[in-house]
Enzyme design. Structure first.
Site, PDB file in Angstrom:
ATOM      1  N   HIS A  77      -2.583   6.542  -3.114  1.00 54.48           N
ATOM      2  CA  HIS A  77      -3.100   5.287  -2.544  1.00 54.48           C
ATOM      3  C   HIS A  77      -4.575   5.390  -2.176  1.00 54.48           C
ATOM      4  O   HIS A  77      -5.045   6.432  -1.726  1.00 54.48           O
ATOM      5  CB  HIS A  77      -2.249   4.823  -1.357  1.00 54.48           C
ATOM      6  N   ASP A 123      -6.839  11.445   3.060  1.00 52.76           N
ATOM      7  CA  ASP A 123      -5.543  10.783   2.868  1.00 52.76           C
ATOM      8  C   ASP A 123      -5.838   9.359   2.436  1.00 52.76           C
ATOM      9  O   ASP A 123      -6.273   8.559   3.250  1.00 52.76           O
ATOM     10  CB  ASP A 123      -4.765  10.831   4.190  1.00 52.76           C
ATOM     11  N   GLU A 156      -0.566   1.365   1.190  1.00 55.66           N
ATOM     12  CA  GLU A 156       0.352   2.402   1.675  1.00 55.66           C
ATOM     13  C   GLU A 156       0.305   2.549   3.184  1.00 55.66           C
ATOM     14  O   GLU A 156       1.333   2.725   3.832  1.00 55.66           O
ATOM     15  CB  GLU A 156       0.027   3.754   1.016  1.00 55.66           C
ATOM     16  N   GLU A 157      -0.890   2.483   3.743  1.00 52.24           N
ATOM     17  CA  GLU A 157      -1.023   2.737   5.194  1.00 52.24           C
ATOM     18  C   GLU A 157      -0.307   1.687   6.039  1.00 52.24           C
ATOM     19  O   GLU A 157      -0.087   1.886   7.226  1.00 52.24           O
ATOM     20  CB  GLU A 157      -2.503   2.824   5.604  1.00 52.24           C
ATOM     21  N   ASP A 175       0.621  12.600  -2.185  1.00 48.09           N
ATOM     22  CA  ASP A 175       0.037  12.231  -0.896  1.00 48.09           C
ATOM     23  C   ASP A 175      -0.060  13.487  -0.031  1.00 48.09           C
ATOM     24  O   ASP A 175       0.546  14.507  -0.325  1.00 48.09           O
ATOM     25  CB  ASP A 175       0.896  11.139  -0.240  1.00 48.09           C
ATOM     26  N   HIS A 232      -5.336  11.389   9.663  1.00 41.51           N
ATOM     27  CA  HIS A 232      -5.623  10.118  10.345  1.00 41.51           C
ATOM     28  C   HIS A 232      -6.656  10.290  11.456  1.00 41.51           C
ATOM     29  O   HIS A 232      -6.690   9.514  12.416  1.00 41.51           O
ATOM     30  CB  HIS A 232      -4.340   9.442  10.853  1.00 41.51           C
TER      31      HIS A 232
END
Ligand SMILES: [Zn+2]
Length: 369
Positions: free
Chosen positions: A71, A188, A222-223, A243, A323
């Site tokens: 993603h 990510d 995706e998030e 991922d 994150h």
């Protein structure tokens, strides 16, 4: 065909990707960037209504397909409120902690396409005025954006074109160290996206036929949980989410190996397919870690939830401080690239039960289900 990891090209592409702002919901620019790469490589692809790209390379067996996804959407924020001071209240896009972006430079993307710079700060930042600043919660009430414009009230901020609903992106601060680390926000999942694009390029340039038709699904939601769960071609048997591997206390994943996930919050990944990936890594001398991610979901689990009858698995580079201000090492990218290459060149994982025997079994035991 043997595989050589192209470090320079991968890192250059990764830098380009992280530097294009793309919080979930605001991914037009990055998807166009990806689309242009696919056009240049002359790969067949479609663009879905949700904005994702699915590129396809035909294989020798066109009856059983496999799909790999990564993603390009990232964490970000949206303007929640223009405060009377002219500063901005934010609402999160994706899941993170406010302390992970406190002090970060950001860009506000207005509806007219203007980009206005700012900094994400606690309202009570200066120690010369706010005695208890360090003890206050980092939350939507206290976090605000200081805009780099001469504004002192809401009207002046609105006059810049800033309004509720504007997207806010965080500066990635990409850095490659001479010790092989890559430090940046949004690794990510742009690290995996870069690896998938590089894989497509390698496959197109080598012109060697893959055993199965293979789809590369570049997802952009995706998030927020629903990135790669639609438009999956009907012949897809195996669905791999590429991922990040989650690093922390009790985790086996690290920044140097490819992390293969046995289970995350959504439940176990397909056991036989996961074991096949592990044996492949062992056979090819690829450094890997088998791990369980406690608070995690992927596009593969989203596809399963959406009702697709596929075998799903998850692997990817180990990302430290995910994150937040993330980091990985080139070794992890290399190991992931090697596993990707070995996987797309392998035969599709066999069923546990032979289909014909299985049918006979059911015919003889109609009530035994
Ligand atoms: Zn991710």
């Amino acid at each position: 065909m043997s595989f050589t990891f192209n470090k320079e090209e991968t890192v250059t592409l990764l830098k380009q990707l992280v530097e294009i702002p793309s919080p979930s919901g605001y991914t037009q620019e990055i998807m166009e960037f990806m689309e242009n790469i696919l056009k240049d490589l002359q790969v067949v692809y479609i663009r879905t209504n949700k904005g994702a790209l699915i590129a396809t390379i035909k294989g020798e067996d066109d009856s059983k397909h496999r799909l790999l996804t990564a993603h390009t959407d990232t964490l970000g924020a949206m303007v929640k409120e223009v405060k009377s001071s002219g500063r901005l209240k934010l609402t999160m896009v994706g899941g993170f902690n406010w302390n992970a972006v406190e002090g970060e430079y950001c860009t506000i993307h207005t509806a007219s396409g203007k980009k206005i710079r700012g900094t994400i700060l606690m309202h009570q930042t200066t120690v010369h005025v706010y005695k208890n600043a360090s003890a206050l919660p980092r939350d939507e009430q206290n976090i605000e954006v200081r805009i780099d414009e001469k504004v002192t009230n809401a009207e002046e901020t609105r006059a810049l074109g800033i309004e509720v609903g504007d997207f806010v992106s965080f500066d990635p601060r990409f850095e490659e160290t001479d010790t092989g680390f890559i430090k940046s926000r949004h690794l990510d999942d742009k690290a995996s996206t870069a690896l998938l694009l590089q894989l497509i390029k390698t496959l197109k340039e080598s012109n060697v036929a893959l055993p199965h038709t293979t789809h590369f699904y570049i997802s952009n939601n995706e998030e927020i949980g629903y990135g790669g769960n639609s438009n999956i071609p009907a012949q897809t048997v195996e669905y791999i989410a590429v991922d990040m591997g989650a690093i922390g206390d009790g985790q086996t994943s690290d920044e140097y190996t490819v992390s293969i996930c046995a289970k995350d919050s959504s439940g176990p990944y397909h056991y036989e397919l996961t074991r096949q990936l592990v044996s492949m890594a062992q056979q090819e001398n690829i450094d890997y870690k088998l791990d369980i991610y406690p608070y995690y979901g992927s596009d593969a689990s989203a596809a399963i939830r959406a009702g697709f009858d596929v075998k799903h698995a998850l692997f990817g580079p180990g990302i430290e401080a995910s994150h937040a201000y993330e980091r990985t090492h080139i070794d992890s990218l290399k190991n992931t690239a090697e596993l990707l290459f070995a996987y797309v060149n392998s035969k599709i994982c066999k069923n546990r039960r032979k289909p014909i025997l299985y049918l006979v079994f059911f015919a003889l035991n109609p009530y035994d289900k």
